[in-house]
Every structure is written in structure tokens, then in C-alpha cells.
Write an enzyme that holds these catalytic residues in place. Sequence first.
Site, PDB file in Angstrom:
ATOM      1  N   PHE A 240       8.572   4.396  12.235  1.00 39.57           N
ATOM      2  CA  PHE A 240       9.588   4.868  13.083  1.00 39.57           C
ATOM      3  C   PHE A 240       9.275   5.543  14.404  1.00 39.57           C
ATOM      4  O   PHE A 240      10.165   5.658  15.236  1.00 39.57           O
ATOM      5  CB  PHE A 240      10.795   5.615  12.366  1.00 39.57           C
ATOM      6  CG  PHE A 240       9.977   7.165  12.191  1.00 39.57           C
ATOM      7  CD1 PHE A 240      10.487   7.960  13.068  1.00 39.57           C
ATOM      8  CD2 PHE A 240       9.372   7.649  11.291  1.00 39.57           C
ATOM      9  CE1 PHE A 240      10.225   9.579  13.156  1.00 39.57           C
ATOM     10  CE2 PHE A 240       8.728   8.777  11.020  1.00 39.57           C
ATOM     11  CZ  PHE A 240       9.376   9.883  12.050  1.00 39.57           C
TER      12      PHE A 240
ATOM     13  N   LYS B 200       8.105  -6.693  11.661  1.00 41.14           N
ATOM     14  CA  LYS B 200       9.087  -5.950  10.635  1.00 41.14           C
ATOM     15  C   LYS B 200       8.967  -4.474  11.147  1.00 41.14           C
ATOM     16  O   LYS B 200       8.044  -3.699  10.773  1.00 41.14           O
ATOM     17  CB  LYS B 200       8.646  -6.023   9.095  1.00 41.14           C
ATOM     18  CG  LYS B 200       9.682  -5.987   8.122  1.00 41.14           C
ATOM     19  CD  LYS B 200      10.477  -4.620   8.008  1.00 41.14           C
ATOM     20  CE  LYS B 200       9.611  -3.327   7.464  1.00 41.14           C
ATOM     21  NZ  LYS B 200      10.275  -2.199   7.548  1.00 41.14           N
TER      22      LYS B 200
ATOM     23  N   GLU C 160      13.046   0.514   9.474  1.00 36.64           N
ATOM     24  CA  GLU C 160      14.300   0.380   9.251  1.00 36.64           C
ATOM     25  C   GLU C 160      15.214   1.395   9.605  1.00 36.64           C
ATOM     26  O   GLU C 160      16.303   1.434   9.890  1.00 36.64           O
ATOM     27  CB  GLU C 160      14.694   0.283   7.719  1.00 36.64           C
ATOM     28  CG  GLU C 160      14.344   1.314   6.810  1.00 36.64           C
ATOM     29  CD  GLU C 160      12.807   1.628   6.506  1.00 36.64           C
ATOM     30  OE1 GLU C 160      12.002   1.084   6.959  1.00 36.64           O
ATOM     31  OE2 GLU C 160      12.420   2.368   5.453  1.00 36.64           O
TER      32      GLU C 160
ATOM     33  N   SER D  59       2.243   5.595   7.374  1.00 44.37           N
ATOM     34  CA  SER D  59       1.465   6.533   6.777  1.00 44.37           C
ATOM     35  C   SER D  59       0.303   6.057   5.820  1.00 44.37           C
ATOM     36  O   SER D  59       0.309   4.909   5.528  1.00 44.37           O
ATOM     37  CB  SER D  59       2.605   7.228   5.735  1.00 44.37           C
ATOM     38  OG  SER D  59       3.210   6.194   4.818  1.00 44.37           O
TER      39      SER D  59
ATOM     40  N   CYS E 120       1.591  10.425  15.933  1.00 40.26           N
ATOM     41  CA  CYS E 120       0.316  10.123  15.195  1.00 40.26           C
ATOM     42  C   CYS E 120      -0.753  10.829  16.037  1.00 40.26           C
ATOM     43  O   CYS E 120      -1.874  11.289  15.570  1.00 40.26           O
ATOM     44  CB  CYS E 120       0.060   8.849  14.836  1.00 40.26           C
ATOM     45  SG  CYS E 120      -0.189   7.925  16.399  1.00 40.26           S
TER      46      CYS E 120
ATOM     47  N   GLU F 257      -0.316  15.980   6.089  1.00 43.74           N
ATOM     48  CA  GLU F 257       0.149  15.576   7.420  1.00 43.74           C
ATOM     49  C   GLU F 257       1.698  15.996   7.385  1.00 43.74           C
ATOM     50  O   GLU F 257       2.463  15.412   6.396  1.00 43.74           O
ATOM     51  CB  GLU F 257       0.162  13.775   7.886  1.00 43.74           C
ATOM     52  CG  GLU F 257       0.977  13.526   8.867  1.00 43.74           C
ATOM     53  CD  GLU F 257       0.961  12.137   9.164  1.00 43.74           C
ATOM     54  OE1 GLU F 257       1.141  11.162   8.319  1.00 43.74           O
ATOM     55  OE2 GLU F 257       0.660  11.655  10.401  1.00 43.74           O
TER      56      GLU F 257
HETATM   57  P1  NAD Z   1       5.847   4.625   6.701  1.00 41.87           P
HETATM   58  O1  NAD Z   1       4.586   4.274   6.083  1.00 41.87           O
HETATM   59  O2  NAD Z   1       7.056   5.457   5.740  1.00 41.87           O
HETATM   60  O3  NAD Z   1       6.697   3.226   6.952  1.00 41.87           O
HETATM   61  C1  NAD Z   1       5.965   2.393   7.772  1.00 41.87           C
HETATM   62  C2  NAD Z   1       6.454   0.898   7.816  1.00 41.87           C
HETATM   63  O4  NAD Z   1       6.072   0.548   6.232  1.00 41.87           O
HETATM   64  C3  NAD Z   1       7.991   0.746   7.730  1.00 41.87           C
HETATM   65  O5  NAD Z   1       8.055  -0.533   8.555  1.00 41.87           O
HETATM   66  C4  NAD Z   1       8.356   0.801   6.440  1.00 41.87           C
HETATM   67  O6  NAD Z   1       9.548  -0.002   6.457  1.00 41.87           O
HETATM   68  C5  NAD Z   1       7.336   0.132   5.578  1.00 41.87           C
HETATM   69  N1  NAD Z   1       7.112   0.841   4.485  1.00 41.87           N
HETATM   70  C6  NAD Z   1       7.800   1.691   4.173  1.00 41.87           C
HETATM   71  N2  NAD Z   1       7.329   2.027   2.444  1.00 41.87           N
HETATM   72  C7  NAD Z   1       6.800   1.040   1.940  1.00 41.87           C
HETATM   73  C8  NAD Z   1       6.243   0.451   0.978  1.00 41.87           C
HETATM   74  N3  NAD Z   1       6.277   1.349  -0.164  1.00 41.87           N
HETATM   75  N4  NAD Z   1       5.887  -0.590   0.911  1.00 41.87           N
HETATM   76  C9  NAD Z   1       5.666  -1.485   1.993  1.00 41.87           C
HETATM   77  N5  NAD Z   1       6.127  -1.258   3.091  1.00 41.87           N
HETATM   78  C10 NAD Z   1       6.556   0.234   3.308  1.00 41.87           C
HETATM   79  O7  NAD Z   1       5.755   5.546   8.020  1.00 41.87           O
HETATM   80  P2  NAD Z   1       6.923   6.056   8.899  1.00 41.87           P
HETATM   81  O8  NAD Z   1       7.449   7.233   8.477  1.00 41.87           O
HETATM   82  O9  NAD Z   1       7.811   5.047   9.305  1.00 41.87           O
HETATM   83  O10 NAD Z   1       5.880   6.381  10.442  1.00 41.87           O
HETATM   84  C11 NAD Z   1       5.163   7.769  10.367  1.00 41.87           C
HETATM   85  C12 NAD Z   1       3.900   7.480   9.783  1.00 41.87           C
HETATM   86  O11 NAD Z   1       3.223   6.451  10.778  1.00 41.87           O
HETATM   87  C13 NAD Z   1       3.098   8.958  10.090  1.00 41.87           C
HETATM   88  O12 NAD Z   1       2.095   8.937   8.899  1.00 41.87           O
HETATM   89  C14 NAD Z   1       2.107   8.821  11.354  1.00 41.87           C
HETATM   90  O13 NAD Z   1       0.917   9.263  11.263  1.00 41.87           O
HETATM   91  C15 NAD Z   1       1.937   6.979  11.057  1.00 41.87           C
HETATM   92  N6  NAD Z   1       1.435   6.633  12.389  1.00 41.87           N
HETATM   93  C16 NAD Z   1       0.145   6.273  12.756  1.00 41.87           C
HETATM   94  C17 NAD Z   1      -0.294   5.780  13.948  1.00 41.87           C
HETATM   95  C18 NAD Z   1      -1.468   5.421  14.075  1.00 41.87           C
HETATM   96  O14 NAD Z   1      -1.913   4.643  15.153  1.00 41.87           O
HETATM   97  N7  NAD Z   1      -2.465   5.754  13.297  1.00 41.87           N
HETATM   98  C19 NAD Z   1       0.759   5.479  14.992  1.00 41.87           C
HETATM   99  C20 NAD Z   1       2.128   6.014  14.664  1.00 41.87           C
HETATM  100  C21 NAD Z   1       2.476   6.310  13.546  1.00 41.87           C
END
Ligand code: NAD
Length: 496
Positions: free
Chosen positions: A149, A173, A176, A226, A281, A381
Amino acid sequence: MDRISHYIDGKHWDAPAGRTGPVFDPARGVQTSEVAFADTATVDAAVAAAARAFESWRHVSLAQRASVMFAFREILNARKEELAAAITAEHGKVLSDALGEVNRGLEVVDFACGIPHLLKGSFSENVSTNVDVYSLRQPVGVVAAISPFNFPAMVPMWFFPIAIACGNTVVLKPSEKDPSAVMLLAQWFTEAGLPAGVLNVVHGDKVAVDRLLEHEDVRAVSFVGSTPIARYIYETGTRNGKRVQALGGAKNHMVVLPDADLDLAADAAVNAGFGSAGERCMAISALVVVEPVADDLVAKIAERIARLRTGDGRRDVDMGPLVTREHRDKVAGYVAAGEAAGVRVVVDGRGVSVDGDDVGFWLGPTLLDGVTPQMSVYTDEIFGPVLSVIRVNSYDEALALVNSHPYGNGTAIFTNDGGAARRYQHEVEVGMVGINVPIPVPMAYYSFGGWKSSLFGDLHAHGSEGVQFFTRGKVVTSRWLDPSHGGINLGFPQNR
Ligand code: NAD
């Protein structure tokens, strides 16, 4: 209320009535639309469209692919304010920050415009008598990109422009929580001349992601999110025979040595700690200060925080709300846990007064001092506007702290000592390092990625590693026949 649906085969896809999720305006605390959640049949339709499109897109010349990319770049450049407004409306970050995100995504599109140069192979003439060898890179096929997000436009743009320029087709994808930005990107790319089916968008949750991970026509998966989900994506995707790069969470340390310019360090800590409400991030979350300068630095940071304006990102403010009420409460819970564990709450964002609607998902900038490595505010985090100060007594102690943390995304050192900075860049176990630069996000022509629990896979995002991820290598050994090549020889080919 608006309904956001999928984008498949070059058009909006009317999803059958089914599961949906709410999308909020975080500054107003209200739901503004609902987004359709793809079922497996919808994901299959998107992958099928991408697989069909691949059969022709892979043969389109480099010149034509680059020309579509240039046209997309022009549209994006002309409409970046519209895209930034869509980001602010669903994510909450201030408009100038949203525009910054768009510009950093645009850089990747600029990079992808150079695809004819990036895909150049190598050629060795006469490796054996009259035999030449050359290498090619070819697209892998249908690729899936799953994004978080916090950068609803930039992170998708880390992947799809390069994947498409390399001749692949994509099913994206997005998160959401803020799905509108990629809908604009997909429509604009079609307008730029991208054939139907080359870029498809499906919205949803684990159901959609799991189908992408198991679909036999999906060849590669780029994920950002994450760490627990990144690990799951990597393990599941690779078990299913796919190429996977999965970028995970972070806990970025900024080390301040006693010789640093403390005013510059305080500015940097505030900018990197509270920009985008800490939902980056690459945000600085742990400030490791080598004594005896911690009292001075903490006072300077507190002064600066007092001048920050929190509020609706469409107004003249510095920091917006958090993305959802649940996330805001989770971050506030970490502050409470730190307080219970004995940290000094120097600035408490829980009672912040805002320039915006009271019911927004607010948490003001928060500064914690006296944090120790065992506390959850340090180990986890947090992903919010919370800066934790950890006091240490030497460079070695600071380095050991950073290197023992499971995350290794970004880090920065602030010092005027070139030798110390050089030692840090050499010794620190982190993928992206800033020297007097608090958020060292690499340019598009370098690659972005962390170490340890911040990335699963080998190749980082964009730059030459992005091109490598989205292509397969092939080496051709060729000899054009002439009479001298006759004769029987069962030995292994050797150079002559
Ligand atoms: P998230 O892990 O909750 O979601 C990321 C994606 O995975 C979304 O599209 C979500 O719909 C999907 N998803 C969520 N739960 C899932 C599941 N159980 N099974 C399969 N898919 C699933 O992350 P977020 O809250 O949207 O974003 C924040 C996180 O992203 C933080 O941890 C941040 O550090 C990380 N991030 C990392 C970088 C990097 O380059 N390392 C860059 C941006 C964000």
C-alpha cells in the site's frame, strides 16, 4: 460509492458480484469506494489474456516497444498531478510527497525507454576457426507483480515498465488499500499504444495472490510487502517452479557519530523518520547515537518536530494520516508498549492536533528516547511516525547493533570522518547505504533491494538486475558451412 474493478485484456472488467474490500480516505476517516476481490476464475482470465498477448508482444521489435514506452512516459509526465491526487486520496501522504513518488516511478519508465541498449548481447567472433558465439536475452513470459500500500504507483513501476519493455506480459495485483493509482497507469499505457493483454490488473487478497503463485502460465513473480508475506511468496513461488524476487520489511538505522553536524543530522532524522508518516520501507526508524551527543541531538529533533504540521495531505501540511484506523491503532500500541517498558516519550504524537477532519487516522510524530534492543519498538518494524533513539558508546557498538538486526534494507551514517564512513559502507550488512544521506534510494539505473530478511531471492528491483530478472539468457554458437568443415570427429568440441 465508487466500485473499483479489474483491468483485463485492455478494458475494465465487470467482476461478478462477490467479495469486496473497503477503500478509505484516511484524512477524512470515511470509506470512499469498494474494490472487487478477484476469485480464481478472474485471475485465470487475466493470466490467459497475458499469455495470449505474450505470443505477439514478444516478437514486437525493440524499436516499437521503446516507442510505446516513450509515449507512456509522455502521458505520465503530463498527468502526474492527477496520479498524485489519486495517491493522496487513498494513501493519505501529502501531495508533494505523492508527486515525489510519481517522479521516482517515472525514472524507471525513463530507464525502460532505453531497452534497445539494455538488451544488447555480446558477440565473440572466431572463438574457434570460423565459429562465432553470441548471447541473447529473451523474455520469460507472463509475470506477476504484487505490491504494497505504501507506494501505490512507484513500486508497481519498479517492475511493469521493465518487464514489458523486455517483452513480457504482466498481471499486476496492487494493494487492496489504495488500488486506484494502478488503474490510471494501466489505462494510460493502453492509451499510449500498448496492445490489449500486455498489462492486466487484478485486485484482491490472498485468494488472488495464491492463484498467481500456483498458475502454471505465470513464470516469474515480483513481490514487495511485509517480511512474513515475502517469505511465504518466495517459498511458495519457488516451490511451484517460478523465478521469484520478494522484497520484505525493514528497520532502518541511522548512525550518528559524535563528529557529525548535529543540525544536519537532526534535519535528516526528522525528514526520514516522519516523511510519509513513516510508512516508507526506507524510513529511518532507529536513530543510533554515539555519545556524548545524544542529549543535544534529541533536543534539536524535538524542536524541529514542534514545527511540523500534521493534517489532510491536500492542505499545506508536512505529514498526513496513517493508511487505516487499524494500522494507526497498531502503531500507537507500539508507543504504549515502549512507554510500559520504560522509554522516555519525548514527543507524543497520540494527542496531536491536526489540520483536518478529527475522524482521520491520525498519529503525530513521536520521539522515543532510551530505547533498548530488547523492546518491541526496536525489534519490530513499526511502519509509522515513531523515531526511536538508542544511545551507544562507540562506533563498534553501533555497527554491531545494526548488523545483528534481522532486517537489512537501508541504513545511513552521519559523520564528517571519511575514514569512518568508508569503514561503515564496507562493514555494514545492509543492501542500501547512505553517507550523510538519510534515504538512500538508488536511482532507476541502479538496483533497489535489501539484505537478510528484507529480500528473498537473488536479484534486486530495477536497474540491470531488473532486466536480468525479467529475461532468460541464451548463448548461440554458430558456424556457416564451408567445405573445410567436413570430416568425422567424435571428440568434445574444442577451440582450434
Ligand atoms: P503486506 O505484506 O500486508 O501486503 C503486500 C501485498 O501482499 C498486498 O498486495 C497484499 O494484498 C498482499 N497480501 C497480504 N496478505 C497476504 C497473504 N496472506 N497472502 C498473500 N498475499 C498477501 O504489506 P503492506 O502492509 O501493504 O505494505 C507495507 C510493507 O511493505 C512493510 O513491511 C514495508 O516495509 C514493505 N515494503 C518493502 C519495500 C522494499 O522495497 N523492501 C518497499 C515498500 C514496502
